[in-house]
Design a protein around this motif. Structure first.
Motif, PDB file in Angstrom:
ATOM      1  N   ALA A 109       0.821  -1.201   0.000  1.00 36.35           N
ATOM      2  CA  ALA A 109       0.000   0.000   0.000  1.00 36.35           C
ATOM      3  C   ALA A 109       0.864   1.264   0.000  1.00 36.35           C
ATOM      4  CB  ALA A 109      -0.933  -0.023   1.196  1.00 36.35           C
ATOM      5  N   ASP A 110       1.781   1.355   0.978  1.00 36.20           N
ATOM      6  CA  ASP A 110       2.553   2.591   1.079  1.00 36.20           C
ATOM      7  C   ASP A 110       3.707   2.651   0.083  1.00 36.20           C
ATOM      8  OD1 ASP A 110       1.180   4.202   2.875  1.00 36.20           O
ATOM      9  OD2 ASP A 110       1.762   2.897   4.523  1.00 36.20           O
ATOM     10  N   ILE A 111       4.170   1.496  -0.361  1.00 39.01           N
ATOM     11  CA  ILE A 111       5.149   1.478  -1.452  1.00 39.01           C
ATOM     12  C   ILE A 111       4.526   2.168  -2.671  1.00 39.01           C
ATOM     13  CG2 ILE A 111       6.348   0.010  -3.117  1.00 39.01           C
ATOM     14  CD1 ILE A 111       7.611  -1.080  -0.868  1.00 39.01           C
ATOM     15  N   ILE A 112       3.300   1.767  -2.996  1.00 45.32           N
ATOM     16  CA  ILE A 112       2.620   2.327  -4.162  1.00 45.32           C
ATOM     17  C   ILE A 112       2.358   3.813  -3.965  1.00 45.32           C
ATOM     18  CG2 ILE A 112       0.459   2.277  -5.487  1.00 45.32           C
ATOM     19  CD1 ILE A 112       0.469  -0.790  -5.046  1.00 45.32           C
ATOM     20  N   ARG A 113       1.996   4.201  -2.730  1.00 48.52           N
ATOM     21  CA  ARG A 113       1.793   5.623  -2.454  1.00 48.52           C
ATOM     22  C   ARG A 113       3.059   6.424  -2.723  1.00 48.52           C
ATOM     23  NH1 ARG A 113      -1.825   8.675  -2.080  1.00 48.52           N
ATOM     24  NH2 ARG A 113      -0.756   9.808  -0.445  1.00 48.52           N
ATOM     25  N   GLY A 114       4.171   5.912  -2.257  1.00 48.30           N
ATOM     26  CA  GLY A 114       5.446   6.598  -2.486  1.00 48.30           C
ATOM     27  C   GLY A 114       5.757   6.687  -3.966  1.00 48.30           C
ATOM     28  N   MET A 115       5.514   5.583  -4.684  1.00 50.21           N
ATOM     29  CA  MET A 115       5.743   5.578  -6.130  1.00 50.21           C
ATOM     30  C   MET A 115       4.873   6.620  -6.815  1.00 50.21           C
ATOM     31  SD  MET A 115       5.824   1.522  -7.052  1.00 50.21           S
ATOM     32  CE  MET A 115       7.218   0.443  -6.609  1.00 50.21           C
ATOM     33  N   ASP A 150       3.488   9.397  -5.553  1.00 47.87           N
ATOM     34  CA  ASP A 150       3.850  10.786  -5.287  1.00 47.87           C
ATOM     35  C   ASP A 150       5.078  11.192  -6.100  1.00 47.87           C
ATOM     36  OD1 ASP A 150       1.679  11.024  -3.719  1.00 47.87           O
ATOM     37  OD2 ASP A 150       2.721  11.110  -1.805  1.00 47.87           O
ATOM     38  N   ALA A 151       6.068  10.290  -6.174  1.00 46.99           N
ATOM     39  CA  ALA A 151       7.257  10.614  -6.969  1.00 46.99           C
ATOM     40  C   ALA A 151       6.895  10.694  -8.452  1.00 46.99           C
ATOM     41  CB  ALA A 151       8.341   9.568  -6.732  1.00 46.99           C
ATOM     42  N   SER A 152       5.994   9.830  -8.899  1.00 52.43           N
ATOM     43  CA  SER A 152       5.590   9.834 -10.311  1.00 52.43           C
ATOM     44  C   SER A 152       4.888  11.134 -10.666  1.00 52.43           C
ATOM     45  CB  SER A 152       4.641   8.677 -10.603  1.00 52.43           C
ATOM     46  OG  SER A 152       5.273   7.471 -10.371  1.00 52.43           O
ATOM     47  N   LYS A 153       4.050  11.554  -9.747  1.00 46.32           N
ATOM     48  CA  LYS A 153       3.326  12.802  -9.950  1.00 46.32           C
ATOM     49  C   LYS A 153       4.339  13.945 -10.110  1.00 46.32           C
ATOM     50  CE  LYS A 153      -0.942  14.716  -8.040  1.00 46.32           C
ATOM     51  NZ  LYS A 153      -1.817  14.737  -6.866  1.00 46.32           N
ATOM     52  N   LYS A 154       5.309  13.963  -9.202  1.00 43.29           N
ATOM     53  CA  LYS A 154       6.321  15.018  -9.230  1.00 43.29           C
ATOM     54  C   LYS A 154       7.096  14.999 -10.551  1.00 43.29           C
ATOM     55  CE  LYS A 154      10.362  14.526  -7.385  1.00 43.29           C
ATOM     56  NZ  LYS A 154      11.515  14.285  -6.490  1.00 43.29           N
ATOM     57  N   LEU A 155       7.420  13.792 -11.022  1.00 45.40           N
ATOM     58  CA  LEU A 155       8.281  13.672 -12.196  1.00 45.40           C
ATOM     59  C   LEU A 155       7.499  13.521 -13.503  1.00 45.40           C
ATOM     60  CD1 LEU A 155      10.936  11.346 -10.536  1.00 45.40           C
ATOM     61  CD2 LEU A 155      11.296  13.717 -11.250  1.00 45.40           C
ATOM     62  N   GLY A 156       6.164  13.544 -13.400  1.00 42.53           N
ATOM     63  CA  GLY A 156       5.354  13.531 -14.620  1.00 42.53           C
ATOM     64  C   GLY A 156       5.091  12.172 -15.236  1.00 42.53           C
ATOM     65  N   TYR A 157       5.109  11.121 -14.420  1.00 47.73           N
ATOM     66  CA  TYR A 157       4.791   9.790 -14.952  1.00 47.73           C
ATOM     67  C   TYR A 157       3.401   9.325 -14.507  1.00 47.73           C
ATOM     68  CZ  TYR A 157       9.798   9.218 -15.965  1.00 47.73           C
ATOM     69  OH  TYR A 157      11.061   9.359 -16.453  1.00 47.73           O
ATOM     70  N   ARG A 214      11.744   6.596  -3.692  1.00 48.05           N
ATOM     71  CA  ARG A 214      13.124   6.585  -4.177  1.00 48.05           C
ATOM     72  C   ARG A 214      13.275   5.719  -5.432  1.00 48.05           C
ATOM     73  NH1 ARG A 214      16.977   8.762  -5.974  1.00 48.05           N
ATOM     74  NH2 ARG A 214      18.920   7.607  -6.072  1.00 48.05           N
ATOM     75  N   SER A 215      12.501   4.639  -5.518  1.00 48.15           N
ATOM     76  CA  SER A 215      12.637   3.752  -6.669  1.00 48.15           C
ATOM     77  C   SER A 215      12.224   4.459  -7.963  1.00 48.15           C
ATOM     78  CB  SER A 215      11.833   2.464  -6.456  1.00 48.15           C
ATOM     79  OG  SER A 215      10.451   2.741  -6.427  1.00 48.15           O
ATOM     80  N   VAL A 216      11.217   5.331  -7.864  1.00 46.06           N
ATOM     81  CA  VAL A 216      10.806   6.094  -9.052  1.00 46.06           C
ATOM     82  C   VAL A 216      11.882   7.114  -9.428  1.00 46.06           C
ATOM     83  CG1 VAL A 216       9.128   7.755  -9.960  1.00 46.06           C
ATOM     84  CG2 VAL A 216       8.339   5.757  -8.688  1.00 46.06           C
ATOM     85  N   GLU A 217      12.444   7.785  -8.411  1.00 43.02           N
ATOM     86  CA  GLU A 217      13.524   8.737  -8.699  1.00 43.02           C
ATOM     87  C   GLU A 217      14.697   8.028  -9.386  1.00 43.02           C
ATOM     88  OE1 GLU A 217      13.251  12.161  -5.245  1.00 43.02           O
ATOM     89  OE2 GLU A 217      14.436  10.365  -4.827  1.00 43.02           O
ATOM     90  N   LYS A 218      14.996   6.848  -8.882  1.00 43.39           N
ATOM     91  CA  LYS A 218      16.129   6.098  -9.415  1.00 43.39           C
ATOM     92  C   LYS A 218      15.852   5.661 -10.857  1.00 43.39           C
ATOM     93  CE  LYS A 218      19.338   2.584  -7.627  1.00 43.39           C
ATOM     94  NZ  LYS A 218      20.434   3.509  -7.282  1.00 43.39           N
ATOM     95  N   LEU A 219      14.624   5.192 -11.082  1.00 43.96           N
ATOM     96  CA  LEU A 219      14.259   4.775 -12.436  1.00 43.96           C
ATOM     97  C   LEU A 219      14.293   5.971 -13.382  1.00 43.96           C
ATOM     98  CD1 LEU A 219      13.310   2.451 -14.246  1.00 43.96           C
ATOM     99  CD2 LEU A 219      10.957   3.001 -13.614  1.00 43.96           C
ATOM    100  N   ASN A 220      13.816   7.102 -12.903  1.00 48.47           N
ATOM    101  CA  ASN A 220      13.837   8.309 -13.725  1.00 48.47           C
ATOM    102  C   ASN A 220      15.263   8.699 -14.107  1.00 48.47           C
ATOM    103  OD1 ASN A 220      12.619  10.801 -14.873  1.00 48.47           O
ATOM    104  ND2 ASN A 220      13.804  11.778 -13.253  1.00 48.47           N
ATOM    105  N   ALA A 221      16.189   8.560 -13.149  1.00 46.78           N
ATOM    106  CA  ALA A 221      17.593   8.883 -13.428  1.00 46.78           C
ATOM    107  C   ALA A 221      18.110   8.000 -14.561  1.00 46.78           C
ATOM    108  CB  ALA A 221      18.433   8.696 -12.166  1.00 46.78           C
ATOM    109  N   ILE A 222      17.708   6.732 -14.554  1.00 43.91           N
ATOM    110  CA  ILE A 222      18.161   5.816 -15.602  1.00 43.91           C
ATOM    111  C   ILE A 222      17.528   6.185 -16.935  1.00 43.91           C
ATOM    112  CG2 ILE A 222      18.173   3.412 -16.360  1.00 43.91           C
ATOM    113  CD1 ILE A 222      18.028   2.690 -13.314  1.00 43.91           C
ATOM    114  N   ILE A 223      16.221   6.447 -16.911  1.00 44.42           N
ATOM    115  CA  ILE A 223      15.519   6.812 -18.146  1.00 44.42           C
ATOM    116  C   ILE A 223      16.131   8.075 -18.742  1.00 44.42           C
ATOM    117  CG2 ILE A 223      13.310   7.639 -19.067  1.00 44.42           C
ATOM    118  CD1 ILE A 223      11.950   5.841 -16.874  1.00 44.42           C
TER     119      ILE A 223
END
Lengths: 337, 337
Positions: free
Chosen positions: B76-82, B84-91, B301-310
């Protein structure tokens, strides 16, 4: 006369094949043309007929699921049911969590459209007019899950919330309780708020207990954070309650925790009945009496129903209601035994 | 010399633009050609360079999330974190539940490929050799979430499970407990099974309590169904335990329920410490002491990290470990106070 693909092409001033491409692979059409075609479709209320539709649309065997709050354990078994039915019928599910944010919802819906998914399962939330308009514009098959719409003719699968709440409260009354309270969702929530409150009131009225109808605290949405506050407000407002009906198991679990901290024994001093029958309900201390929703079946049936629409099969019942059931465990006491 | 798009086209006997289309809009290429191109890419180990990649691939701003068991409240909270980061980064996130079924996993991965999502977040499960091969073949950016791989150089975000288990057991030892048991995941589970068991054993060894190392019951996976059986097996095997470390809060909640039914008082007779700190952990009776995973942060953090790779940004740490924390609530007792 029903509009045809030719009419759409003419109005949009593009070729027939462009209209087809807009419906078939919108990514391959330049934005300006796409907008003109979609506007024309909208204006003409063009709907491809079954045969043409089969020819034009390529089935992607993908269903998009809109969930308002993935943290709520209520969705776990709904999704399981959806998955098993999808597996049987050859679909993949794409689950999107909107966090009840309209922008996110619309962005997901448009994403679904672009990815050409075959249909949408829209869970729990009301269908507001602007949502309906957007859904109409995208013209994708849809089934409402654990929600319905009385304003619009949209197919749906859920329980009868008013009756389920009535049955919960009647169970308490039949157990001898006369001082009954409720932790409810706000009345503006037409799916689980208004309906369940009215079930509560109807049960009271039919058993000459209308004086209990103000023993209610309303909380906003599904949350683990507020139950303490809700429980404490209810008990200071109505200190002599012998039973409380809570509109979700999460709220009931919060109430059990609060009562334990206050040294109030469940069910000896207060009986608690929940709603949903999430899996944790049978691991609480004491184990929770609750109204079981057939969550797995709701999920399963919603996919079957959506498939029937996608496959243009006959599906005579627009709004389906699946049976609920009161599950008696250890958190309620029968005073008359 | 590194292979170029020309080499791929030559080997596949197609034009360069067909190779580009396979990477850009695979749906528009006939199956037979697509297969030849993918085979050629595979054989030549062709990777478009950063610039070419940017030119060829169109960003879809969509991330695919692979979840093995959506019913587990841990996500539940893993997805929430994902989110919020996705929203910030536009995914946008597309969440897929595999139910730990390899066929479903592969079908979702191929679906992701066809839909040209920008990257994958792969949660919890080990990366088996055939999974790795498939991921390599699809050549999509990936981050492992709450799991990692020691065999393959894949970026990951999780806690240090061995250390977290060690800290949980050390907390019990520091509280004066000497008869400690464990409900563990099977050792074949290299992420949460083997590691946490070894943390348990290390804490025992460092405190001269090695005789406790067989006070263990192993259960398969995350489940609400087995805790009764696990608890009963453990307590009949080791009736004199004063504390139990369980490797998930769900199992701990099941244990609390079992102990309550047996009339065994928590924490007076047995202390219980869980793992994860799901939201319900603070609503149990008694409230659960547990090892908090920073689930929201792991997702974020996982979304931020994935974004860095993308985005081809520098990201110096391949395997990231975020800090955990022992949260003391009411289910454990300090014997030495």
């Amino acid at each position: 006369m029903k509009p045809t693909i030719k009419d759409v092409a003419k109005l949009a001033n593009v070729s027939i094949s462009t209209v087809s491409r807009v419906m078939n692979s919108p990514d391959s059409v330049v934005e300006s043309k796409k907008v003109r075609v979609l506007d024309a479709i909208d204006k003409l209320k063009y709907k491809p007929n079954a045969l043409a539709r089969g020819l034009i649309y390529k089935k992607t065997n993908t269903i998009g699921v809109i969930i308002p709050d993935i943290r709520n354990p209520y969705y776990a078994d709904i999704i399981r049911g959806m998955e098993d039915a999808s597996k049987k019928l050859g679909y993949s599910l794409i689950i999107c969590n909107t966090d009840r944010d309209k922008k996110r919802l619309f962005s997901y819906l448009n994403n679904f459209y672009e990815k050409q998914i075959d249909g949408i399962l829209y869970t729990s939330d009301p269908v507001f007019p602007d949502y309906y308009h957007e859904l109409q514009r995208l013209r994708m098959p849809i089934v409402l899950v654990s929600t319905h719409s009385m304003e619009y003719d949209l197919p749906s699968v859920k329980i009868n919330d008013e009756q389920a709440a009535y049955d919960a409260v009647k169970f308490l009354i039949d157990s001898g309780h006369r001082k009954i309270g409720m932790i409810a969702f706000e009345l503006t929530d037409g799916i689980a708020g208004w309906t369940r409150y009215h079930g509560f009131v109807r049960a009271l009225r039919e058993h000459d207990l209308e004086e209990c109808k103000d023993n209610v605290v309303f909380v906003e949405g599904w949350t683990y954070e507020t139950p303490d506050a809700a429980a404490s407000t209810l008990l200071s407002k109505c200190p002599d309650l012998s039973a409380v009906f809570t509109v979700s198991d999460e709220l009931a679990i919060g109430l059990l925790c609060y009562l334990n901290e206050q040294g109030i024994k469940v069910p000896e001093q207060i009986s608690v009945i929940g709603f949903d029958n999430i899996r944790l309900a049978k691991l609480t201390v004491p184990k929770l009496t609750t109204v079981a929703q057939p969550t797995y079946e709701i999920g399963y049936r919603s996919v079957e129903k959506l498939n029937a629409i996608i496959e243009q099969q006959e599906d005579p019942v627009l709004r389906e209601y699946l049976p609920h059931e009161v599950i008696e465990r250890a958190s309620t006491r029968r005073l008359n035994r």
